[in-house]
Design a protein around this motif. Sequence first.
Motif, short mmCIF file in Angstrom:
data_model
loop_
_atom_site.label_atom_id
_atom_site.label_comp_id
_atom_site.label_asym_id
_atom_site.label_seq_id
_atom_site.Cartn_x
_atom_site.Cartn_y
_atom_site.Cartn_z
N MET A 92 -23.23 12.11 -11.11
CA MET A 92 -22.84 13.48 -10.83
C MET A 92 -21.81 13.90 -11.89
O MET A 92 -20.69 13.38 -11.91
CB MET A 92 -22.22 13.56 -9.43
CG MET A 92 -21.78 14.95 -9.05
SD MET A 92 -21.19 15.09 -7.33
CE MET A 92 -19.90 13.86 -7.25
N ARG A 93 -22.23 14.81 -12.78
CA ARG A 93 -21.30 15.33 -13.78
C ARG A 93 -20.25 16.14 -13.04
O ARG A 93 -20.56 16.97 -12.19
CB ARG A 93 -22.02 16.18 -14.81
CG ARG A 93 -21.07 16.70 -15.89
CD ARG A 93 -21.78 17.43 -17.01
NE ARG A 93 -22.45 16.46 -17.87
CZ ARG A 93 -23.76 16.42 -18.07
NH1 ARG A 93 -24.56 17.28 -17.50
NH2 ARG A 93 -24.29 15.51 -18.86
N THR A 94 -18.99 15.87 -13.36
CA THR A 94 -17.89 16.47 -12.61
C THR A 94 -16.81 16.97 -13.56
O THR A 94 -16.42 16.26 -14.49
CB THR A 94 -17.28 15.43 -11.65
OG1 THR A 94 -18.33 14.91 -10.82
CG2 THR A 94 -16.20 16.02 -10.78
N LEU A 95 -16.36 18.18 -13.31
CA LEU A 95 -15.22 18.75 -14.03
C LEU A 95 -13.97 18.40 -13.25
O LEU A 95 -13.87 18.72 -12.05
CB LEU A 95 -15.36 20.26 -14.16
CG LEU A 95 -14.17 21.00 -14.75
CD1 LEU A 95 -13.97 20.64 -16.21
CD2 LEU A 95 -14.34 22.50 -14.58
N ALA A 126 -4.95 19.24 -18.04
CA ALA A 126 -6.08 18.61 -18.71
C ALA A 126 -7.37 19.01 -18.00
O ALA A 126 -7.38 19.28 -16.80
CB ALA A 126 -5.93 17.09 -18.68
N LEU A 127 -8.43 19.07 -18.79
CA LEU A 127 -9.79 19.25 -18.27
C LEU A 127 -10.59 18.07 -18.76
O LEU A 127 -10.61 17.78 -19.96
CB LEU A 127 -10.43 20.54 -18.80
CG LEU A 127 -9.84 21.86 -18.34
CD1 LEU A 127 -10.56 23.01 -19.05
CD2 LEU A 127 -9.97 22.02 -16.85
N LEU A 128 -11.26 17.39 -17.86
CA LEU A 128 -12.11 16.26 -18.21
C LEU A 128 -13.49 16.50 -17.62
O LEU A 128 -13.61 16.96 -16.49
CB LEU A 128 -11.56 14.95 -17.64
CG LEU A 128 -10.13 14.57 -17.96
CD1 LEU A 128 -9.74 13.32 -17.19
CD2 LEU A 128 -9.95 14.36 -19.45
N VAL A 129 -14.51 16.19 -18.38
CA VAL A 129 -15.87 16.20 -17.87
C VAL A 129 -16.32 14.75 -17.84
O VAL A 129 -16.36 14.08 -18.87
CB VAL A 129 -16.82 17.06 -18.75
CG1 VAL A 129 -18.24 17.01 -18.21
CG2 VAL A 129 -16.32 18.50 -18.82
N GLU A 142 -20.08 9.96 -4.65
CA GLU A 142 -18.90 10.59 -4.07
C GLU A 142 -17.76 9.60 -3.83
O GLU A 142 -16.59 9.95 -3.94
CB GLU A 142 -19.26 11.30 -2.75
CG GLU A 142 -20.19 12.48 -2.92
CD GLU A 142 -21.67 12.09 -3.07
OE1 GLU A 142 -22.49 13.00 -3.26
OE2 GLU A 142 -22.00 10.90 -2.99
N ALA A 143 -18.10 8.37 -3.50
CA ALA A 143 -17.08 7.36 -3.23
C ALA A 143 -16.24 7.05 -4.47
O ALA A 143 -15.11 6.57 -4.35
CB ALA A 143 -17.73 6.08 -2.71
N ALA A 144 -16.75 7.36 -5.64
CA ALA A 144 -16.01 7.12 -6.88
C ALA A 144 -14.82 8.06 -7.04
O ALA A 144 -13.96 7.84 -7.88
CB ALA A 144 -16.95 7.26 -8.08
N ILE A 145 -14.76 9.11 -6.22
CA ILE A 145 -13.65 10.05 -6.32
C ILE A 145 -12.31 9.35 -6.07
O ILE A 145 -11.34 9.57 -6.79
CB ILE A 145 -13.84 11.23 -5.33
CG1 ILE A 145 -15.03 12.08 -5.78
CG2 ILE A 145 -12.57 12.07 -5.22
CD1 ILE A 145 -15.47 13.12 -4.77
N VAL A 159 -4.99 18.19 -8.54
CA VAL A 159 -6.29 17.84 -9.11
C VAL A 159 -7.39 18.58 -8.36
O VAL A 159 -7.39 18.63 -7.14
CB VAL A 159 -6.55 16.31 -9.02
CG1 VAL A 159 -7.91 15.95 -9.60
CG2 VAL A 159 -5.44 15.54 -9.71
N THR A 160 -8.30 19.16 -9.14
CA THR A 160 -9.48 19.80 -8.58
C THR A 160 -10.70 19.17 -9.22
O THR A 160 -10.73 18.96 -10.44
CB THR A 160 -9.48 21.32 -8.90
OG1 THR A 160 -8.29 21.89 -8.39
CG2 THR A 160 -10.68 22.01 -8.29
N MET A 161 -11.69 18.85 -8.41
CA MET A 161 -12.93 18.29 -8.91
C MET A 161 -14.08 19.21 -8.52
O MET A 161 -14.17 19.62 -7.36
CB MET A 161 -13.16 16.89 -8.35
CG MET A 161 -12.07 15.92 -8.75
SD MET A 161 -12.33 14.27 -8.08
CE MET A 161 -13.62 13.69 -9.14
N THR A 162 -14.94 19.52 -9.50
CA THR A 162 -16.04 20.43 -9.27
C THR A 162 -17.30 19.87 -9.90
O THR A 162 -17.29 19.58 -11.11
CB THR A 162 -15.75 21.82 -9.89
OG1 THR A 162 -14.48 22.28 -9.43
CG2 THR A 162 -16.82 22.82 -9.55
N PRO A 163 -18.39 19.71 -9.14
CA PRO A 163 -19.65 19.32 -9.78
C PRO A 163 -20.02 20.38 -10.80
O PRO A 163 -19.81 21.58 -10.57
CB PRO A 163 -20.65 19.29 -8.62
CG PRO A 163 -19.82 19.18 -7.39
CD PRO A 163 -18.54 19.88 -7.69
#
Length: 101
Positions: free
Chosen positions: A4-7, A53-56, A62-65, A80-84
């Motif tokens: 899952m690519r995540t921003l 910072a922005l990381l892709v 989901e458990a990897a969060i 921290v915000t995570m967005t698919p």
Amino acid sequence: MTTMRTLIEIEMDTATANQAIADGTIEASMDKMMEMLKPEAAYFFARMGRRAALLVVDLPDEAAIVPTLEPAWLNLNADVTMTPCMNADELRTGLSRLNGS
């Protein structure tokens, strides 16, 4: 294996980040996170007076969060915000599925 690519958007608390810079721990934290996440893209900048910072990254599930966020970012008192997210080719594939193509 599907990922899952995540921003990941990170804004560090200024006082905590300043202390981490002063005591030298921020570099080790950043190195550890970059090695663990192996981001497709990583950008660092100031946002409204805070270090950001922005990381892709590609997350396996989901458990990897939890292990992605806990080690360094939350220790820096970061928001921290995570967005698919997806790239243009993935968007095209998704749009084609709307039309049944």
